[in-house]
Write an enzyme that holds these catalytic residues in place. Structure first.
Site, PDB file in Angstrom:
ATOM      1  N   PHE A 109     -10.110   9.893  15.496  1.00 57.01           N
ATOM      2  CA  PHE A 109     -10.497   9.735  14.096  1.00 57.01           C
ATOM      3  C   PHE A 109      -9.931  10.882  13.264  1.00 57.01           C
ATOM      4  CE2 PHE A 109     -13.840   7.825  16.640  1.00 57.01           C
ATOM      5  CZ  PHE A 109     -14.158   6.648  15.984  1.00 57.01           C
ATOM      6  N   ASP A 110      -9.408  10.559  12.102  1.00 59.44           N
ATOM      7  CA  ASP A 110      -9.184  11.586  11.097  1.00 59.44           C
ATOM      8  C   ASP A 110     -10.567  12.010  10.595  1.00 59.44           C
ATOM      9  OD1 ASP A 110      -7.939  13.126   8.992  1.00 59.44           O
ATOM     10  OD2 ASP A 110      -8.500  11.508   7.638  1.00 59.44           O
TER      11      ASP A 110
END
Length: 663
Positions: free
Chosen positions: A350-351
């Protein structure tokens, strides 16, 4: 039945000029064919002394059951295409030549009935997708020169102000300039609850829909609630989120899944082998003691039993139904490959900013010092920061006003920026400073009080940006802001863990302390901080080597290289974002992280159904072919088994349209 849908065409159906009884003409013709076949069977048993009448009834059954198949075969031959319809028609003609008119009529009756029901089922799967085209209203009310004019949506220009009445569809993507109203955005984002819209007071200077907060932006094709809205058009009709969504979904329909590529390759070799076997069986009377008619009849039975109709339709029907179900839930899956790959993920990266967090700073603490009250601390901070255009200033002002309620706050003046240290301003005849330790060490020529220093260190170690507020000669306290985790992040990651996703990684450009703090709050297993875009790409490559299939979830802009390198690229909040829609394999249209478990669950269900369909289709062929070669069953049972298996796989695939994630 028909082979798999062409990858560059709509699913093939007979042309409209044949629909003399409406769009269900093929179904009606097949029913009439069945009636004639049944009458023929009854008459042949009750009046076996007059076979001509029974044969005539069977001929009518052949005519009504075969007309659509004949037209399709002729068109295919003109296009130099050799489809399964040809094999079925050839088998029916062969049976008729042998005088088996009853079996020819049964074959074409069941084949046409299966064809009609298959088309009906596939149209149901496409219904959610084709309905998108009808979402946008054809006309819009435009405010020009103080008057309302109705124009076609194609004539709308950037900057036009359109008026949307209560309970009407919104005609264009844009920013709300006047009015408040709840808007149902389910058609675009999949959100079940209407979103309250209100004006953006800076709308004259706002031309980028991606920079707007959800409460200010609207999309074409969404449904206005009980208020009147005035909207500034930010995208022309051809560039609206709805238009791009329709285009991308149609492209997704045409993309083959890995299983479909495998079945296509199988059919490439399988069909010629079947035809070779049929030719050999036609001439088997030369080596075994039977007549040519018996050999030919057996060959036709084998041809029907071995035709890979169910195999051809088993995967595309499931893929189409899966894409349609996802689109209704606000998830755009761009083809069969990501639909299948998503279910096999071992890790998800995930960013941080905008994906696991809200994407904008929020006031988190206001801690008074000494005799100062929290209310006074907030008043001073809000008054001064209201003059600044820094992103943190907006967070402090918004959060402070929310805590203070309707309390009147005197305005500050004479704002001055103190580079790399903070700001100063005048407020109620006093001098205010807000900034870091360095600023106050320079002002007072001594270190900040130990109590404040320790509290700031504690906040900073937790990922907060902390600032000291000072009035004249007094320390008022500390305010802090932080890009906080999304409310749904904890529950989403917990659900993914239950679903068997082994590792959940956070990739961020923020320092490692901030990464660790967020990870601890929400349940990330591997926080990785201080990463540049190229570092994220390297991290994805290493993860793929370690665990296999890896997804990258981000906003589709600075995360695009990492998305491209991952097994599946997933864009968050893609509604309105051109880059996100173009770069990702899967787009979560609403800004909702909790749509991710739904998409993964749907993918896994689709893979199960595809596997079931392959077992059904290949299992039926494996059962029928030996039985027809040995002469154990004739054309009739072979037709029933063949057509029945095709319908079963299509109906099995349609179960995906009802998919709901299991709690």
């Amino acid at each position: 039945m028909d082979d798999a849908p062409s990858q560059k065409e709509e699913y093939r159906t007979p042309h409209s000029y044949l629909y003399i009884l409406g769009e269900n003409t093929e179904l009606y013709f097949s029913i009439i064919s069945g009636i004639f076949w049944l009458l023929g069977v009854v008459f042949s048993y009750t009046h076996d002394d007059t076979p001509l009448i029974a044969t005539t009834l069977f001929v009518f059954g052949v005519a009504f059951g075969g007309i659509f198949t004949l037209i399709t075969v002729v068109e295919d031959l003109f296009r130099k295409r050799f489809e399964i319809d040809f094999l079925m028609l050839f088998a029916a003609i062969g049976a008729a030549i042998l005088g088996k008119w009853g079996e020819a009529a049964l074959l074409l009756f069941l084949f046409s009935l299966g064809h009609a029901l298959e088309h009906y089922a596939m149209k149901r799967a496409k219904k959610s997708i084709t309905a998108l085209s009808n979402l946008a209203p054809p006309m819009a009310l435009v405010k020009r020169n103080g008057k309302l004019t109705e124009v076609h949506i194609e004539q709308l220009k950037l900057g036009d102000i359109i008026v949307v009445k209560p309970n009407s569809k919104i005609a264009a993507d844009g920013v709300v300039t006047n009015g408040t109203s709840p808007v149902n955005q389910a058609s675009i984002t999949g959100e079940s609850v209407p979103v309250d819209k209100r004006p953006n007071h800076n709308w004259q200077n706002e031309n980028d829909i991606n920079k707007l907060l959800p409460e200010h932006r609207v999309f074409a094709g969404t449904l206005n609630g009980n208020g009147v809205l005035e909207i500034k058009v930010l995208k022309e009709a051809k560039d609206s989120t709805l238009s791009r969504l329709i285009t991308l979904v149609k492209e997704a329909e045409a993309q083959k899944s890995p299983t479909q590529h495998l079945t296509d390759k199988f059919e490439k070799y399988y069909v010629p082998l079947v035809l070779l076997l049929v030719v050999l069986l036609i001439f088997s009377f030369l080596v075994i003691d039977e007549t040519f008619q018996q050999s030919f009849y057996r060959a036709m039975s084998v041809l029907i039993a071995a035709s890979p109709c169910a195999l051809a339709i088993s995967t595309p029907s499931a893929v189409l139904a899966g894409i349609a179900r996802a689109a209704r839930h606000g998830v755009l899956i761009k083809g069969g490959r990501p639909l299948e790959d998503l279910g096999g993920l071992k890790a998800i990266a995930f960013d941080k900013t905008g994906t696991l967090t809200t994407g904008r700073p929020t006031l988190t603490h206001a801690i008074p010092f000494g005799d100062a009250s929290k209310s006074h601390l907030l008043k001073v901070a809000v008054a001064v920061e209201d003059l600044s255009d820094h992103p943190l200033a907006a967070a402090i002002v918004e959060g402070g006003k929310k805590e203070l309620g309707n309390i009147a706050i005197p305005k500050a003046e004479n704002l001055k920026s103190l580079t790399a240290r903070g700001i100063q301003a005048n407020w109620k005849e006093s001098l205010i400073h807000i900034g870091n330790r360095r600023l106050f060490e320079e002002l007072t020529q001594k270190k900040v009080p130990e109590e404040i220093d320790l509290k700031m260190s504690e906040l900073e170690s937790g990922g907060h940006t902390a600032m000291i507020v000072h009035q004249d000669d007094s320390y008022l306290g500390i305010i802090s802001a932080m890009d906080i985790a999304r409310p749904e992040a904890v529950s989403t990651l917990a659900t993914l863990k239950k679903m068997g996703v082994q590792r959940m990684i956070m990739l961020t450009g923020d320092n490692q302390k901030v990464a660790d703090a967020i990870a601890k709050q929400i349940g990330i297993t591997d926080p990785m901080g201080s990463l540049l875009p190229e570092d994220k790409v390297n991290a994805i490559e290493q993860l793929k080597q370690q665990v296999g299939n890896v997804a990258m979830v981000g906003d589709g802009v600075n995360d695009a290289p990492a998305m491209a390198k991952s097994t599946v690229g997933i864009a968050m909040g893609a509604a309105g974002s051109d880059v996100a829609l173009e770069t990702a394999d899967i787009a979560l249209m609403a800004d909702k992280l909790d749509n991710l478990p739904f998409a993964i669950g749907l993918s896994r269900k689709a893979k199960v159904i595809i596997k079931q369909n392959l077992i059904i289709s290949l299992g039926m062929v494996a059962l029928l072919v030996p039985l027809t070669i040995l002469g154990t069953i004739a054309i009739g049972p072979a037709v029933i088994g063949h057509e029945g298996s095709t319908l079963v796989v299509v109906l099995n695939a349609l179960r995906l349209l009802k998919y709901e994630i299991q709690e």
